[in-house]
Motif scaffolding. Structure first.
Motif, PDB file in Angstrom:
ATOM      1  N   ILE A   1       0.908  -1.213   0.010  1.00  7.63           N
ATOM      2  CA  ILE A   1       0.224   0.036   0.078  1.00  7.63           C
ATOM      3  C   ILE A   1       1.042   1.148   0.093  1.00  7.63           C
ATOM      4  CG2 ILE A   1      -1.675   1.357   1.326  1.00  7.63           C
ATOM      5  CD1 ILE A   1      -2.795  -1.254   2.472  1.00  7.63           C
ATOM      6  N   LEU A   2       0.689   2.073  -1.049  1.00  8.82           N
ATOM      7  CA  LEU A   2       1.412   3.422  -1.030  1.00  8.82           C
ATOM      8  C   LEU A   2       0.380   4.601  -0.497  1.00  8.82           C
ATOM      9  CD1 LEU A   2       3.223   2.857  -4.547  1.00  8.82           C
ATOM     10  CD2 LEU A   2       4.101   2.422  -2.209  1.00  8.82           C
ATOM     11  N   LEU A   3       0.850   5.150   0.340  1.00 12.23           N
ATOM     12  CA  LEU A   3       0.030   6.291   0.927  1.00 12.23           C
ATOM     13  C   LEU A   3       0.419   7.559   0.544  1.00 12.23           C
ATOM     14  CD1 LEU A   3      -0.623   5.199   4.401  1.00 12.23           C
ATOM     15  CD2 LEU A   3      -2.221   4.845   2.647  1.00 12.23           C
TER      16      LEU A   3
ATOM     17  N   GLY B   1       4.749   5.426   2.915  1.00 13.89           N
ATOM     18  CA  GLY B   1       4.221   6.740   3.215  1.00 13.89           C
ATOM     19  C   GLY B   1       4.915   7.635   3.648  1.00 13.89           C
ATOM     20  N   PRO B   2       4.721   8.905   3.464  1.00 11.46           N
ATOM     21  CA  PRO B   2       5.568   9.784   4.112  1.00 11.46           C
ATOM     22  C   PRO B   2       5.175  10.172   5.795  1.00 11.46           C
ATOM     23  CG  PRO B   2       3.709  10.935   3.139  1.00 11.46           C
ATOM     24  CD  PRO B   2       3.576   9.466   2.826  1.00 11.46           C
ATOM     25  N   SER B   3       6.310  10.523   6.536  1.00 14.70           N
ATOM     26  CA  SER B   3       6.171  10.996   7.928  1.00 14.70           C
ATOM     27  C   SER B   3       5.369  12.503   7.810  1.00 14.70           C
ATOM     28  CB  SER B   3       7.374  11.109   8.521  1.00 14.70           C
ATOM     29  OG  SER B   3       8.119  11.913   8.045  1.00 14.70           O
TER      30      SER B   3
ATOM     31  N   ARG C   1       6.272  13.326  12.966  1.00 12.76           N
ATOM     32  CA  ARG C   1       6.002  11.919  13.514  1.00 12.76           C
ATOM     33  C   ARG C   1       5.991  10.745  12.333  1.00 12.76           C
ATOM     34  NH1 ARG C   1       1.932  12.524  17.617  1.00 12.76           N
ATOM     35  NH2 ARG C   1       0.337  11.237  16.147  1.00 12.76           N
ATOM     36  N   SER C   2       6.454   9.680  12.752  1.00 12.10           N
ATOM     37  CA  SER C   2       6.535   8.416  11.728  1.00 12.10           C
ATOM     38  C   SER C   2       5.241   8.126  11.360  1.00 12.10           C
ATOM     39  CB  SER C   2       7.074   7.326  12.503  1.00 12.10           C
ATOM     40  OG  SER C   2       6.343   6.739  13.461  1.00 12.10           O
ATOM     41  N   LEU C   3       5.054   7.483  10.237  1.00  9.54           N
ATOM     42  CA  LEU C   3       3.896   7.015   9.531  1.00  9.54           C
ATOM     43  C   LEU C   3       3.201   5.875  10.624  1.00  9.54           C
ATOM     44  CD1 LEU C   3       2.015   6.917   7.075  1.00  9.54           C
ATOM     45  CD2 LEU C   3       3.354   5.157   6.079  1.00  9.54           C
ATOM     46  N   LEU C   4       3.920   5.146  11.201  1.00 14.14           N
ATOM     47  CA  LEU C   4       3.599   4.147  12.290  1.00 14.14           C
ATOM     48  C   LEU C   4       2.740   4.745  13.262  1.00 14.14           C
ATOM     49  CD1 LEU C   4       5.110   1.041  13.389  1.00 14.14           C
ATOM     50  CD2 LEU C   4       4.336   2.639  14.878  1.00 14.14           C
ATOM     51  N   THR C   5       3.261   5.892  13.741  1.00 10.48           N
ATOM     52  CA  THR C   5       2.800   6.579  14.913  1.00 10.48           C
ATOM     53  C   THR C   5       1.470   7.231  14.607  1.00 10.48           C
ATOM     54  OG1 THR C   5       4.813   6.723  15.887  1.00 10.48           O
ATOM     55  CG2 THR C   5       3.090   8.461  16.554  1.00 10.48           C
ATOM     56  N   SER C   6       1.433   8.026  13.369  1.00 12.13           N
ATOM     57  CA  SER C   6       0.342   8.453  12.650  1.00 12.13           C
ATOM     58  C   SER C   6      -0.720   7.681  12.359  1.00 12.13           C
ATOM     59  CB  SER C   6       0.630   9.465  11.560  1.00 12.13           C
ATOM     60  OG  SER C   6       1.606  10.506  11.789  1.00 12.13           O
ATOM     61  N   LEU C   7      -0.527   6.178  11.898  1.00  6.29           N
ATOM     62  CA  LEU C   7      -1.550   5.711  11.515  1.00  6.29           C
ATOM     63  C   LEU C   7      -2.202   4.874  13.096  1.00  6.29           C
ATOM     64  CD1 LEU C   7      -0.306   3.261   8.693  1.00  6.29           C
ATOM     65  CD2 LEU C   7      -1.942   5.489   8.738  1.00  6.29           C
TER      66      LEU C   7
ATOM     67  N   LYS D   1       6.524   1.649   6.744  1.00  5.47           N
ATOM     68  CA  LYS D   1       7.848   2.252   6.876  1.00  5.47           C
ATOM     69  C   LYS D   1       7.823   3.804   5.977  1.00  5.47           C
ATOM     70  CE  LYS D   1      11.013  -1.588   5.839  1.00  5.47           C
ATOM     71  NZ  LYS D   1      12.185  -2.289   5.163  1.00  5.47           N
ATOM     72  N   ASP D   2       8.512   4.622   6.553  1.00  3.82           N
ATOM     73  CA  ASP D   2       8.615   6.220   6.078  1.00  3.82           C
ATOM     74  C   ASP D   2       9.497   6.138   5.136  1.00  3.82           C
ATOM     75  OD1 ASP D   2       7.278   7.028   8.393  1.00  3.82           O
ATOM     76  OD2 ASP D   2       8.975   7.410   9.430  1.00  3.82           O
TER      77      ASP D   2
END
Length: 305
Positions: free
Chosen positions: A77-79, A107-109, A113-119, A142-143
């Motif tokens: 998945i590409l965000l 996807g981008p941070s 904040r990292s993408l993982l944290t945002s999601l 992954k960012d």
């Protein structure tokens, strides 16, 4: 597999619509399914991704009676960014909840904040019954940054490499860069290349007077340009409710970009949720009639490159 197929699953911006006047083009938000070189790549996770997941689950169940013998699901998945219309369907993507699924999300941070944290904060936990850590599938988030690219080698998982990496014959190469013409923190633009064919996915980007020169270089000579076209020029320039600075393009901007990039095909994408079938039909008549290389996206539209 030499296939390079594109299928539109959600073509709206801002929020999904469910109304009898929105049946021809569809009411789901941004999601494009790409099957290329035996790999499944999903561009954005708006509500359109729910249908992708349903189809994958149907094939998964049909592959064998016993869950342990079924073919596992693998997807990338590409965000483009983390606005809600591009994430609304992610938690309802059914393969996410199957233990054997392998899912890579890039996807981008945002805001340091990292993408993982945002999601984790925006999509799971407080707004969904499950925390990100409770998701059953093998999940790799992954960012990505402009000096990088993603490469998928035959039979291997996607990996991050240098942006100047050259693809070999069987490789799927994904280049990207961050455009800052969309509030609040910009948007990632993607180019997927396989066997000298390429598509460019450019949602939620506004154009400049004379064209966005960085984007034009990036998308030069692509086979399929999927370009944001949220507004008509009249709505964009409406003196009482202008849309300038909202981070979205007009249909005219997309056409001009097609000309400057020398793209072989253009698909308008990410329509304003107030544009019903009747309005989009008038737009289609104006822009598409007599031009087989320009189309309005609708749910189920397919391209075979």
């Amino acid at each position: 597999m030499d296939d390079f197929k594109v299928k539109f699953r959600g073509v709206r911006g801002s929020f999904p619509v469910a109304n009898k006047n929105f049946m021809l083009y569809g009411g789901n938000t941004s999601c494009v399914e790409v099957n290329v070189g035996g790999n499944l790549i999903i561009l954005d996770a708006g509500t359109g991704i729910v249908g992708v997941g349903d189809d994958l689950m149907e094939k998964y169940i049909a592959s064998a009676v016993s869950p342990s013998e079924r073919s596992f699901i693998s997807a990338t998945i590409l965000l483009s960014h983390i606005h809600q219309d591009h994430l609304l369907g992610l938690t309802f993507f059914k393969p996410l909840h199957i233990k054997s699924t392998e899912l890579n999300i890039f996807g981008p941070s945002s805001d340091n904040r990292s993408l993982l944290t945002s999601l984790s904060d925006l999509v799971f936990g407080k707004t969904f019954p499950l925390d990100l850590g409770d998701i059953a599938c093998g999940l790799n988030i992954k960012d990505i940054y402009e000096e990088q690219a993603i490469i998928i080698k035959k039979g291997q998982k996607p990996s991050l490499v240098s942006a100047d990496t050259k693809a070999e014959d069987e490789d799927v190469l994904i280049n990207f860069y961050k455009s800052f013409v969309h509030p609040q923190d910009g948007v990632m633009i993607y180019r997927i290349t396989y066997k000298n064919k390429s598509i460019v996915y450019a949602t939620d980007k506004e154009c400049y007077l004379g064209g966005d020169k960085k984007f034009i270089r990036f998308a030069k000579n692509c086979d399929l340009l999927i370009h944001d076209a949220q507004y008509t020029t009249e709505d964009y320039l409406n003196p009482y409710s202008p849309k300038q600075g909202f981070g979205h393009s007009t249909f005219d901007m997309a056409v001009e970009t097609m000309k400057q990039t020398n793209a072989k095909n253009l698909v308008f994408f990410h329509y304003d949720p107030s544009y019903d079938d009747e309005k989009l039909g008038r737009i289609k008549e104006h822009y598409v009639s007599g031009n087989k290389n320009v189309q309005l996206a609708y749910e189920g539209l397919e391209f075979d490159l």
